[in-house]
Motif scaffolding. Structure first.
Motif, PDB file in Angstrom:
ATOM      1  N   GLY A  20       0.806  -1.223   0.000  1.00 48.60           N
ATOM      2  CA  GLY A  20       0.000   0.000   0.000  1.00 48.60           C
ATOM      3  C   GLY A  20       0.833   1.265   0.000  1.00 48.60           C
ATOM      4  N   THR A  21       0.181   2.376  -0.268  1.00 50.56           N
ATOM      5  CA  THR A  21       0.853   3.674  -0.261  1.00 50.56           C
ATOM      6  C   THR A  21       1.445   3.962   1.120  1.00 50.56           C
ATOM      7  N   GLY A  77      -0.906   4.675  -4.531  1.00 51.40           N
ATOM      8  CA  GLY A  77      -1.093   3.255  -4.788  1.00 51.40           C
ATOM      9  C   GLY A  77      -0.234   2.702  -5.918  1.00 51.40           C
ATOM     10  N   GLU A 140      -7.295  -5.124  -6.105  1.00 51.47           N
ATOM     11  CA  GLU A 140      -7.417  -4.804  -4.684  1.00 51.47           C
ATOM     12  C   GLU A 140      -8.868  -4.901  -4.193  1.00 51.47           C
ATOM     13  N   ASP A 162     -12.896   0.669  -0.212  1.00 53.13           N
ATOM     14  CA  ASP A 162     -11.619   0.617   0.501  1.00 53.13           C
ATOM     15  C   ASP A 162     -11.031   2.017   0.541  1.00 53.13           C
ATOM     16  N   ILE A 163     -10.907   2.556   1.750  1.00 54.10           N
ATOM     17  CA  ILE A 163     -10.316   3.886   1.906  1.00 54.10           C
ATOM     18  C   ILE A 163      -8.894   3.712   2.416  1.00 54.10           C
ATOM     19  N   THR A 167      -5.461   6.087  -1.932  1.00 52.15           N
ATOM     20  CA  THR A 167      -6.503   5.731  -2.903  1.00 52.15           C
ATOM     21  C   THR A 167      -7.827   5.433  -2.210  1.00 52.15           C
ATOM     22  N   ASN A 189      -4.973  10.093   3.562  1.00 48.46           N
ATOM     23  CA  ASN A 189      -3.851  11.031   3.744  1.00 48.46           C
ATOM     24  C   ASN A 189      -4.224  12.460   3.382  1.00 48.46           C
ATOM     25  N   GLU A 213      -1.318  13.042  12.043  1.00 45.61           N
ATOM     26  CA  GLU A 213      -1.794  11.659  12.208  1.00 45.61           C
ATOM     27  C   GLU A 213      -2.435  11.493  13.596  1.00 45.61           C
ATOM     28  N   LYS A 216      -5.806  13.254  13.563  1.00 46.42           N
ATOM     29  CA  LYS A 216      -6.792  12.499  12.787  1.00 46.42           C
ATOM     30  C   LYS A 216      -7.286  11.258  13.535  1.00 46.42           C
ATOM     31  N   GLY A 293     -10.010  -0.801   4.695  1.00 48.85           N
ATOM     32  CA  GLY A 293      -8.855   0.109   4.622  1.00 48.85           C
ATOM     33  C   GLY A 293      -8.734   0.945   5.895  1.00 48.85           C
ATOM     34  N   GLY A 294      -7.544   1.457   6.124  1.00 46.76           N
ATOM     35  CA  GLY A 294      -7.273   2.224   7.341  1.00 46.76           C
ATOM     36  C   GLY A 294      -8.162   3.446   7.492  1.00 46.76           C
ATOM     37  N   GLY A 295      -8.554   4.045   6.379  1.00 47.62           N
ATOM     38  CA  GLY A 295      -9.402   5.235   6.415  1.00 47.62           C
ATOM     39  C   GLY A 295     -10.772   4.971   7.016  1.00 47.62           C
ATOM     40  N   LEU A 297     -11.252   3.581   9.690  1.00 45.03           N
ATOM     41  CA  LEU A 297     -11.124   3.681  11.152  1.00 45.03           C
ATOM     42  C   LEU A 297     -11.381   5.087  11.679  1.00 45.03           C
ATOM     43  N   LEU A 298     -11.539   6.049  10.775  1.00 49.06           N
ATOM     44  CA  LEU A 298     -11.854   7.405  11.233  1.00 49.06           C
ATOM     45  C   LEU A 298     -13.157   7.373  12.024  1.00 49.06           C
TER      46      LEU A 298
HETATM   47  N1  LIG Z   1      -7.664   5.142  13.646  1.00 55.32           N
HETATM   48  C1  LIG Z   1      -7.591   5.766  12.479  1.00 55.32           C
HETATM   49  N2  LIG Z   1      -8.382   6.835  12.219  1.00 55.32           N
HETATM   50  C2  LIG Z   1      -8.316   7.473  11.040  1.00 55.32           C
HETATM   51  N3  LIG Z   1      -7.495   7.124  10.049  1.00 55.32           N
HETATM   52  C3  LIG Z   1      -6.679   6.071  10.244  1.00 55.32           C
HETATM   53  C4  LIG Z   1      -6.685   5.337  11.460  1.00 55.32           C
HETATM   54  N4  LIG Z   1      -5.763   4.338  11.364  1.00 55.32           N
HETATM   55  C5  LIG Z   1      -5.204   4.456  10.140  1.00 55.32           C
HETATM   56  N5  LIG Z   1      -5.743   5.485   9.460  1.00 55.32           N
HETATM   57  C6  LIG Z   1      -5.374   5.957   8.123  1.00 55.32           C
HETATM   58  O1  LIG Z   1      -5.496   4.918   7.199  1.00 55.32           O
HETATM   59  C7  LIG Z   1      -4.555   5.114   6.135  1.00 55.32           C
HETATM   60  C8  LIG Z   1      -3.790   3.836   5.893  1.00 55.32           C
HETATM   61  O2  LIG Z   1      -4.689   2.859   5.495  1.00 55.32           O
HETATM   62  P1  LIG Z   1      -4.210   1.570   4.683  1.00 55.32           P
HETATM   63  O3  LIG Z   1      -3.140   0.882   5.442  1.00 55.32           O
HETATM   64  O4  LIG Z   1      -5.422   0.809   4.319  1.00 55.32           O
HETATM   65  O5  LIG Z   1      -3.576   2.306   3.403  1.00 55.32           O
HETATM   66  P2  LIG Z   1      -2.692   1.696   2.241  1.00 55.32           P
HETATM   67  O6  LIG Z   1      -3.230   0.356   1.877  1.00 55.32           O
HETATM   68  O7  LIG Z   1      -1.268   1.773   2.603  1.00 55.32           O
HETATM   69  O8  LIG Z   1      -2.965   2.753   1.096  1.00 55.32           O
HETATM   70  P3  LIG Z   1      -3.530   2.535  -0.384  1.00 55.32           P
HETATM   71  O9  LIG Z   1      -4.520   1.429  -0.338  1.00 55.32           O
HETATM   72  O10 LIG Z   1      -4.139   3.871  -0.718  1.00 55.32           O
HETATM   73  O11 LIG Z   1      -2.342   2.249  -1.227  1.00 55.32           O
HETATM   74  C9  LIG Z   1      -3.641   6.251   6.546  1.00 55.32           C
HETATM   75  O12 LIG Z   1      -4.011   7.442   5.868  1.00 55.32           O
HETATM   76  C10 LIG Z   1      -3.921   6.357   8.047  1.00 55.32           C
HETATM   77  O13 LIG Z   1      -3.728   7.665   8.520  1.00 55.32           O
END
Ligand SMILES: Nc1ncnc2c1ncn2[C@@H]1O[C@H](COP(=O)(O)OP(=O)(O)OP(=O)(O)O)[C@@H](O)[C@H]1O
Ligand SMILES: [Mg+2]
Length: 357
Positions: A20-21, A77, A140, A162-163, A167, A189, A213, A216, A293-295, A297-298
């Motif tokens: 991932g990015t 990505g 993906e 997927d956030i 991407t 991001n 970070e 957020k 995706g991590g996004g 989790l916001l």
């Molecule tokens: N608890 C949280 N609250 C808000 N955002 C979060 C949290 N935990 C992680 N993130 C965000 O999630 C993102 C990372 O998610 P993920 O690991 O799915 O991305 P990635 O797979 O690396 O990226 P991509 O799929 O775009 O290439 C980051 O921007 C991070 O700040």
């Protein structure tokens, strides 16, 4: 006595790679997630050599010595810096191996759906050069869907959003295939970026990635907080004087900044859902949307999305691992793996699994 074929199986690691990015996550069949590290490298600017990878590089970020810079070799990505992506991937693959150098590998790796031929080739090359014998590439969105529990034989449609960091990928799945997808090259991001811009322009404070970070993940939310005067101290560098400085900001100030990006993501989802065939639209109406995706989790993003698109919205279990979990599942069903893999014909698909000496 063991037959050659079973011997081969014994010494073959089946690896799932979500490059991932922001994060590289690797799971090995039977062992679960073995690598979960930032997709970063630290580079000595004088010698151009990489001095640290992953978490170790992240720990240097913002406080690196004079000659060291920390870089993300993947952007939106895709592979922005091929040589360093390759080295980073090789480092993580080595770390993920079950010990001993004579272990051969097969791997399945994810890629965004609108990846260009050149980008796909770059990713495949990077994987090949990491000493992986056989590489499958898979979209993906499909991986995230399987990881979030969508069944490959389900005839009805499911919607996965997927956030990621760089991407936002929306995939509509039916019968184990993508029937519609949208991929935007912005993600979570973007929230860090607008927070940093706001602090610089309106509060005269320059802040690093660690600070945005923290804001957020620990302070911001996708819905208007009940108590808008809740404050937090943010530290950084004064824009005018350059001196170390701090400002207090309130949740009421942070909310509209974060909301602007969440709204943009939700609008993309809404627009994509208007492009579906009636049958699929009917399925999504009943089932709603799954966020991965991590996004995802916001705080409150599911609630926001639910209000915005007027459909049920759920966050998958362990959203950061949905893609890698979907990828690793493919090793249980080789027929499905062959069906979903998107390799250039014949190039790697039929390659023999080589043994390293
Ligand atoms: N608890 C949280 N609250 C808000 N955002 C979060 C949290 N935990 C992680 N993130 C965000 O999630 C993102 C990372 O998610 P993920 O690991 O799915 O991305 P990635 O797979 O690396 O990226 P991509 O799929 O775009 O290439 C980051 O921007 C991070 O700040
Ligand atoms: Mg991702």
């Amino acid at each position: 006595m063991l037959k050659i074929s079973s011997l081969k199986k014994l010494v073959t690691d089946s690896m799932a790679i979500d490059l991932g990015t922001a994060n590289t996550i690797i799971a090995v069949k039977g062992r679960g997630v073995v690598v979960d590290e930032p997709s970063l490298v630290a580079i000595n600017e004088m010698s151009e050599e990489i001095v640290a990878f992953g978490q170790e590089a992240a720990d240097m970020s913002g406080r690196e010595g004079r000659d060291v810079v920390v870089r993300a070799p993947l952007i939106g990505g895709v592979v922005g810096d091929f040589e360093r992506t390759k080295k980073m991937l090789a480092h993580f693959v080595k770390k993920a191996k079950t010990g001993g150098s004579n272990i051969s590998l097969q791997a399945v790796m994810s890629m965004v759906s609108d990846v260009t031929h050149v980008e796909q080739r770059a990713l495949l090359n990077a994987a090949e050069d990491s000493g992986i014998g056989k590489v499958y590439m898979m979209e993906e969105g499909l991986a995230a869907a399987f990881g979030a529990g969508v069944l490959p034989n389900d005839k009805r449609g499911s919607a996965i959003v997927d956030i990621g960091a760089g991407t936002t990928n929306i995939a509509i799945i039916a019968k184990g295939a993508i029937v519609h997808s949208t991929s935007e090259r912005y993600g979570s991001n973007e929230i860090n970026a607008v927070l940093a811009t706001h602090l610089r322009r309106h509060r005269g404070l320059q802040v690093g990635i660690e600070t945005t970070e923290f804001l957020k993940t620990s302070f911001a939310s996708a819905f208007l907080p009940e108590e808008i005067s809740k404050t937090i101290a943010v530290r950084g560098r004064d824009v005018q004087t350059g001196s170390p400085s701090a400002v207090d900001i309130t949740s009421g100030e942070v909310y509209p900044i974060v909301e602007s990006i969440v709204r943009r993501i939700a609008q993309t989802v809404k627009d994509t859902l208007t492009e579906l065939r009636p049958e699929v639209a009917a399925d999504i109406y009943d089932r709603g949307v799954i966020l991965t995706g991590g996004g995802a989790l916001l705080d409150g993003i599911d609630k926001y999305m639910r209000n915005f698109i007027n459909l049920p919205v759920t966050v998958s279990e362990e959203p950061r691992y949905a893609t890698v979990m979907g990828l690793v599942k493919m090793f249980d069903d080789t027929k499905l793996l062959e069906k979903v893999s998107r390799n250039e014909l014949g190039v790697l698909q039929n390659a023999e699994i080589p043994f390293e000496a």
